[in-house]
Design a protein around this motif. Structure first.
Motif, mmCIF file in Angstrom:
data_model
loop_
_atom_site.group_PDB
_atom_site.id
_atom_site.type_symbol
_atom_site.label_atom_id
_atom_site.label_comp_id
_atom_site.label_asym_id
_atom_site.label_seq_id
_atom_site.Cartn_x
_atom_site.Cartn_y
_atom_site.Cartn_z
ATOM 1 N N PHE A 178 44.073 41.637 45.237
ATOM 2 C CA PHE A 178 44.161 42.260 43.921
ATOM 3 C C PHE A 178 44.090 41.198 42.828
ATOM 4 O O PHE A 178 44.656 40.110 42.962
ATOM 5 N N ILE A 179 43.395 41.554 41.758
ATOM 6 C CA ILE A 179 43.233 40.684 40.596
ATOM 7 C C ILE A 179 43.988 41.339 39.453
ATOM 8 O O ILE A 179 43.652 42.462 39.052
ATOM 9 N N LYS A 180 45.007 40.678 38.936
ATOM 10 C CA LYS A 180 45.850 41.258 37.894
ATOM 11 C C LYS A 180 45.839 40.342 36.671
ATOM 12 O O LYS A 180 46.101 39.145 36.782
ATOM 13 N N SER A 181 45.552 40.935 35.520
ATOM 14 C CA SER A 181 45.493 40.138 34.293
ATOM 15 C C SER A 181 45.239 41.050 33.109
ATOM 16 O O SER A 181 44.669 42.133 33.252
ATOM 17 N N ARG A 182 45.666 40.608 31.951
ATOM 18 C CA ARG A 182 45.092 41.189 30.744
ATOM 19 C C ARG A 182 43.632 40.748 30.662
ATOM 20 O O ARG A 182 43.258 39.690 31.155
ATOM 21 N N PHE A 183 42.826 41.568 30.028
ATOM 22 C CA PHE A 183 41.460 41.218 29.625
ATOM 23 C C PHE A 183 40.477 41.098 30.795
ATOM 24 O O PHE A 183 39.429 40.461 30.666
ATOM 25 N N LEU A 184 40.802 41.725 31.946
ATOM 26 C CA LEU A 184 39.754 41.901 32.963
ATOM 27 C C LEU A 184 38.586 42.653 32.324
ATOM 28 O O LEU A 184 37.433 42.460 32.707
ATOM 29 N N ASP A 185 38.894 43.502 31.386
ATOM 30 C CA ASP A 185 37.928 44.131 30.495
ATOM 31 C C ASP A 185 37.628 43.151 29.378
ATOM 32 O O ASP A 185 38.414 43.030 28.430
ATOM 33 N N GLY A 310 22.496 52.467 30.767
ATOM 34 C CA GLY A 310 23.395 52.786 31.864
ATOM 35 C C GLY A 310 24.651 51.950 31.775
ATOM 36 O O GLY A 310 24.739 51.011 30.971
ATOM 37 N N LEU A 311 25.622 52.287 32.610
ATOM 38 C CA LEU A 311 26.914 51.589 32.610
ATOM 39 C C LEU A 311 27.500 51.579 34.012
ATOM 40 O O LEU A 311 27.634 52.635 34.643
ATOM 41 N N ILE A 312 27.825 50.393 34.504
ATOM 42 C CA ILE A 312 28.528 50.243 35.773
ATOM 43 C C ILE A 312 29.647 49.216 35.595
ATOM 44 O O ILE A 312 29.694 48.501 34.591
ATOM 45 N N GLY A 313 30.533 49.151 36.585
ATOM 46 C CA GLY A 313 31.562 48.117 36.549
ATOM 47 C C GLY A 313 32.579 48.308 37.645
ATOM 48 O O GLY A 313 32.716 49.408 38.210
ATOM 49 N N PRO A 314 33.303 47.260 37.970
ATOM 50 C CA PRO A 314 34.358 47.375 38.972
ATOM 51 C C PRO A 314 35.502 48.231 38.439
ATOM 52 O O PRO A 314 35.826 48.185 37.249
ATOM 53 N N GLY A 315 36.130 49.015 39.304
ATOM 54 C CA GLY A 315 37.262 49.819 38.880
ATOM 55 C C GLY A 315 38.407 48.953 38.388
ATOM 56 O O GLY A 315 38.808 47.998 39.058
ATOM 57 N N VAL A 316 38.927 49.274 37.204
ATOM 58 C CA VAL A 316 40.031 48.532 36.594
ATOM 59 C C VAL A 316 41.112 49.526 36.178
ATOM 60 O O VAL A 316 40.848 50.439 35.381
ATOM 61 N N TYR A 317 42.294 49.349 36.717
ATOM 62 C CA TYR A 317 43.422 50.233 36.400
ATOM 63 C C TYR A 317 44.218 49.691 35.213
ATOM 64 O O TYR A 317 44.268 48.480 34.985
ATOM 65 N N ALA A 318 44.854 50.599 34.476
ATOM 66 C CA ALA A 318 45.706 50.259 33.326
ATOM 67 C C ALA A 318 44.915 49.559 32.233
ATOM 68 O O ALA A 318 45.340 48.533 31.688
ATOM 69 N N GLY A 321 45.856 47.331 29.047
ATOM 70 C CA GLY A 321 47.225 46.902 29.282
ATOM 71 C C GLY A 321 47.200 45.694 30.215
ATOM 72 O O GLY A 321 46.367 44.806 30.069
ATOM 73 N N TYR A 322 48.158 45.678 31.157
ATOM 74 C CA TYR A 322 48.130 44.641 32.189
ATOM 75 C C TYR A 322 47.293 45.200 33.331
ATOM 76 O O TYR A 322 47.760 45.987 34.139
ATOM 77 N N GLU A 323 46.044 44.791 33.386
ATOM 78 C CA GLU A 323 45.028 45.462 34.185
ATOM 79 C C GLU A 323 45.015 44.966 35.631
ATOM 80 O O GLU A 323 45.459 43.855 35.924
ATOM 81 N N ARG A 324 44.434 45.817 36.514
ATOM 82 C CA ARG A 324 44.349 45.452 37.927
ATOM 83 C C ARG A 324 43.028 45.915 38.509
ATOM 84 O O ARG A 324 42.585 47.040 38.293
ATOM 85 N N SER A 325 42.387 45.014 39.259
ATOM 86 C CA SER A 325 41.204 45.348 40.028
ATOM 87 C C SER A 325 41.369 44.728 41.416
ATOM 88 O O SER A 325 42.452 44.290 41.787
ATOM 89 N N HIS A 326 40.286 44.691 42.188
ATOM 90 C CA HIS A 326 40.354 44.141 43.538
ATOM 91 C C HIS A 326 39.028 43.459 43.863
ATOM 92 O O HIS A 326 37.974 43.825 43.331
ATOM 93 N N LYS A 327 39.090 42.483 44.735
ATOM 94 C CA LYS A 327 37.885 41.755 45.131
ATOM 95 C C LYS A 327 36.812 42.683 45.687
ATOM 96 O O LYS A 327 35.613 42.435 45.510
ATOM 97 N N GLU A 328 37.226 43.759 46.361
ATOM 98 C CA GLU A 328 36.243 44.690 46.921
ATOM 99 C C GLU A 328 35.448 45.382 45.814
ATOM 100 O O GLU A 328 34.238 45.588 45.940
#
Length: 342
Positions: A178-185, A310-318, A321-328
């Motif tokens: 899991f990748i957790k950080s502000r500004f993954l977006d 078009g628009l694509i991107g890795p899923g990012v939660y929150a 805020g303090y965002e979370r994604s995953h290497k997958e």
């Protein structure tokens, strides 16, 4: 180092560079050097973004990949009489999500001071209305980590209205991926575009159509993709965060393909081709409709460009805020770019 490792490492490097909308020169300077190290010739645009041609055969059917390096942040709007700072948000920085966060005040002429964004009268043992007070910019302030207790003392530090305030990203990558950080977006997707550029160069691949990458710097305030699109571009693909939440199919392990956001549907043929590419390569994906979202690709059409989008991107939660994604999710986005672009 494989491409996924490279993407994660570059994302961490990017997250460590403060870059709220309007103060992005440092992150763009870093990216320029990275693209040059890969063997490309990036150009800094007049607006301050980065445009780079990464190859391709067909010059008449070019595609522009866009990701944004600007983030949320704050700006000093008032120095209070007690030496605290009032802020106005830069982009959609929600005060609730920033409470008690460490921050940096970037002065107009280069000095940097540290502080914390707190509720006014933040001691729970003193403030009997602590629980019921709304967390808004009217009710919050930056406490500067300097010995100051007056407006005049703060001014002597060189701090003034209009100075940027940058919030600590608190980046961490867990052993479980899991990748957790502000500004993954959207620095996570900037890392993905770097990884794709590295992949083309190292594998000596020339895609069927000419590809540009545009790292924009005003997406969070609504006009990042409004300029600097080369004349031969007929399609703009934003690579941004994929939304996760109630009613949506995406999660942190998937690449999200957006069919519609708050500004309307994305190009039917582009969305269909993205879905087909994901299915053909057995890529874990989701198609979703985002209720509260807009992208650089939307802005390109609003600015008058005659392009598909078009628009694509890795899923990012929150998000925001303090965002979370995953290497997958990162890998699936990278693989979809490879599958779609050839």
């Amino acid at each position: 180092m494989n491409y996924l490792d490279y993407i994660i490492e570059e994302t961490k490097n990017l997250l460590a560079i403060d870059s709220p909308s309007g103060y992005t020169k440092d992150v763009i300077a870093y990216l320029k050097k990275e693209y040059e190290a890969l063997g490309y010739e990036p150009m800094i645009t007049i607006k301050g973004g980065l445009l780079v041609k990464i190859g391709g055969k067909n010059k008449e059917n070019a595609i522009l990949l866009e990701a944004h390096a600007d983030t949320l942040g704050g700006m000093v709007t008032e120095i209070k009489s007690n030496g605290r700072l009032k802020l106005t948000p830069v982009g959609g920085m929600n005060a609730n999500n920033a409470e008690s966060e460490n921050c940096r005040i970037i002065t107009r002429f280069g000095k940097v001071y540290e502080g914390t964004f707190q509720l006014t009268n933040a001691s729970i043992h003193v403030n009997e209305k602590y629980d019921e007070t709304s967390r808004s910019y009217k009710e919050m302030e930056v406490v500067i980590d300097e010995k100051v207790d007056s407006k005049e003392a703060v001014q002597k530090l060189g701090i003034m209205a209009g100075d940027f305030v940058c919030f600590d990203p608190r980046t961490t990558v867990t052993q479980s991926g899991f990748i957790k950080s502000r500004f993954l977006d959207d620095k996570l997707s900037v890392g993905i575009l770097l990884g794709y550029a590295k992949y083309l160069k190292e594998e000596n691949i020339e895609p069927e159509r000419e590809i540009y990458q545009h790292i924009t710097v005003y997406e969070e305030v609504g006009h990042g993709g409004a300029a600097s699109i080369p004349e031969n571009v007929v399609e703009v693909l934003a690579v941004d965060m994929g939304c996760i939440g109630e009613g949506l199919e995406c999660d942190e392990f998937k690449v999200s393909i957006c069919a519609k956001d708050s500004r309307g549907p994305y190009n039917y043929d582009v969305v269909t081709a993205l879905v087909k590419a994901a299915q053909d390569k057995d890529i874990n994906y989701a198609v979703d409709v985002y209720p509260l979202y807009g992208s650089d690709a939307d802005v390109a059409l609003s600015a008058g460009y005659d392009v598909k989008h078009g628009l694509i991107g890795p899923g990012v939660y929150a998000s925001h805020g303090y965002e979370r994604s995953h290497k997958e999710g990162v890998l699936n986005t990278f693989e979809l770019l490879k599958a779609y672009l050839g």
